[in-house]
Scaffold this motif. Structure first.
Motif, PDB file in Angstrom:
ATOM      1  N   LYS A 274       0.830  -1.224   0.000  1.00  0.00           N
ATOM      2  CA  LYS A 274       0.000   0.000   0.000  1.00  0.00           C
ATOM      3  C   LYS A 274       0.859   1.266   0.000  1.00  0.00           C
ATOM      4  N   LYS A 275       1.776   1.324  -0.952  1.00  0.00           N
ATOM      5  CA  LYS A 275       2.655   2.483  -1.091  1.00  0.00           C
ATOM      6  C   LYS A 275       2.188   3.348  -2.269  1.00  0.00           C
ATOM      7  N   PRO A 276       1.722   4.577  -2.034  1.00  0.00           N
ATOM      8  CA  PRO A 276       1.361   5.464  -3.147  1.00  0.00           C
ATOM      9  C   PRO A 276       2.565   5.614  -4.069  1.00  0.00           C
ATOM     10  N   ASN A 277       2.326   5.525  -5.380  1.00  0.00           N
ATOM     11  CA  ASN A 277       3.477   5.473  -6.287  1.00  0.00           C
ATOM     12  C   ASN A 277       3.258   6.261  -7.568  1.00  0.00           C
ATOM     13  N   LEU A 278       4.395   6.745  -8.086  1.00  0.00           N
ATOM     14  CA  LEU A 278       4.450   7.406  -9.394  1.00  0.00           C
ATOM     15  C   LEU A 278       5.207   6.464 -10.320  1.00  0.00           C
ATOM     16  N   LEU A 279       4.548   6.018 -11.398  1.00  0.00           N
ATOM     17  CA  LEU A 279       5.172   5.082 -12.326  1.00  0.00           C
ATOM     18  C   LEU A 279       5.638   5.797 -13.592  1.00  0.00           C
ATOM     19  N   GLU A 296      -0.905   1.762 -17.082  1.00  0.00           N
ATOM     20  CA  GLU A 296      -2.252   2.261 -17.402  1.00  0.00           C
ATOM     21  C   GLU A 296      -3.315   1.522 -16.588  1.00  0.00           C
ATOM     22  N   SER A 297      -3.120   0.224 -16.402  1.00  0.00           N
ATOM     23  CA  SER A 297      -4.076  -0.560 -15.603  1.00  0.00           C
ATOM     24  C   SER A 297      -4.101  -0.079 -14.153  1.00  0.00           C
TER      25      SER A 297
END
Length: 360
Positions: A274-279, A296-297
């Protein structure tokens, strides 16, 4: 009572091996003898032998979508590999084969089919890689990680399981992570990684925006082999690593935000933790485009924020991090509702339901 036996396969990259390793403790608990089939010099050999698992070597050629002179000889290596695998499987008589993909898996799946041994395949990406595409018709069941993947495989065989996550990843200590980095304050921590080789584009924007980032955050930066910047070593709040292994659970436990490529195994780890992430997925120029579909998913499901590498610049990067941190609770709440939890138990249940005890 005959002991249960499973043979696992998968290789060519760590991503084709670590999910297998994640399943092993639960399989051992259920009384399975585990063996592995791989290539002589593949990355899988070192990882599996470190787990004290019996390892069988077969021949295998690399399967390519592009022209290479080896395309003329490698099919013969694959054919030899099918006979190698068929022989090993006939001798060992496993109840089931579990394949994680990669080119070594094709001869193993075909060898199992010829021996009438059930096969479960796991596909990490939304669209199957070439090896799994070849192997799918010979499988009993297909585990997929993304809901969208169900549109790209035989729906009668497919089960949405998510990706198995190593148990030790959940056992990290935030305090140990901070101590490993020498962080002395309570600023939120950003964990940045660009895959095992690092990522030039990510490294560049991190370092260009570093002074601005350090005003609000501490930074853990996995920058890849040979990419440590000696000139930035003494910046307080900035910890650089070429590569991490045993430290990873502690560094992840310390992280409030994650910035990463979009390889399937990694992003499912962020989801599980549950780590907010920027991909920032690998561009289609540098890959078959699977990371773009993965990202995208996750964006559609509300788990991740996504930036295309081609559009990446320092000002935008800094803006996105601020936005991600401000909305972190929203991302966490979507992750908590994910349907791909408990992957290990789902996959092990499929193994139990489909195994076929062999005549000894």
């Amino acid at each position: 009572m005959n002991k249960k036996k499973i043979i696992m396969t998968g290789g060519g990259s760590a991503g084709h091996v670590t999910p297998n390793v994640a399943l092993m403790p639960e399989l051992k608990k259920l009384g399975y003898e585990i063996q592995y089939i791989g290539t002589e010099s593949g990355i899988e050999r070192g990882i599996i032998e470190a787990e004290n698992i019996k390892y069988h070597v077969i021949s295998s050629g690399k399967l390519r979508r592009y022209f290479d002179i080896k395309n003329f000889t490698d099919p013969f290596k694959v054919i030899k590999g099918v006979f190698d695998a068929k022989r090993v499987l006939k001798e060992e008589k496993p109840d089931i084969v579990f394949s994680k993909g990669g080119f070594v898996s094709v001869p193993v799946v075909l060898g199992a089919f010829l021996n009438r041994i059930p096969v479960i395949i796991h596909e990490s990406d939304i669209t199957p890689g070439l090896a799994n595409k070849i192997a799918l018709p010979y499988s009993t069941k297909i585990c997929v990680t993304f809901p969208e993947a169900l549109n790209h495989v035989n729906k009668k065989k497919a089960v949405l399981t998510g990706s198995p996550i190593r148990k030790e990843l959940f056992e990290g200590s935030k305090l140990k992570g901070k101590n490993l980095c020498g962080f002395k304050n309570e600023k939120p921590i950003i964990f940045i990684m660009g895959g095992s080789l690092g990522a030039r584009a990510i490294n560049a924007v991190v370092r260009e925006g570093l002074n601005e980032l350090l005003k609000s955050f501490n930074i853990i930066h996995i920058c890849g082999k040979g990419n440590i910047d000696e000139g930035l070593k003494h910046n307080e709040g900035y910890a650089q690593f070429e590569y991490v292994k045993d430290e990873l659970p502690h560094l992840m436990a310390a992280a409030d935000l994650v910035i990463s490529r979009a390889g399937a195994n990694s992003i499912f780890e962020f989801l599980a933790l549950k780590k907010p992430n920027l991909l920032i997925p690998l561009s289609a120029k540098a890959s078959r485009g699977d990371q773009i579909l993965n990202a995208e998913s996750f964006e559609r499901q509300g788990f991740s924020m996504v930036v295309e590498e081609e559009k990446l610049n320092t000002a935008m990067f800094l803006e996105k991090i601020k936005e991600l941190y401000a909305n972190r609770e929203k991302y966490i709440s979507f992750m908590e509702k994910s349907e791909t939890k408990d992957s290990i138990n789902k996959i092990v249940k499929l193994i139990e339901e489909n195994r076929k005890p062999r005549e000894k």
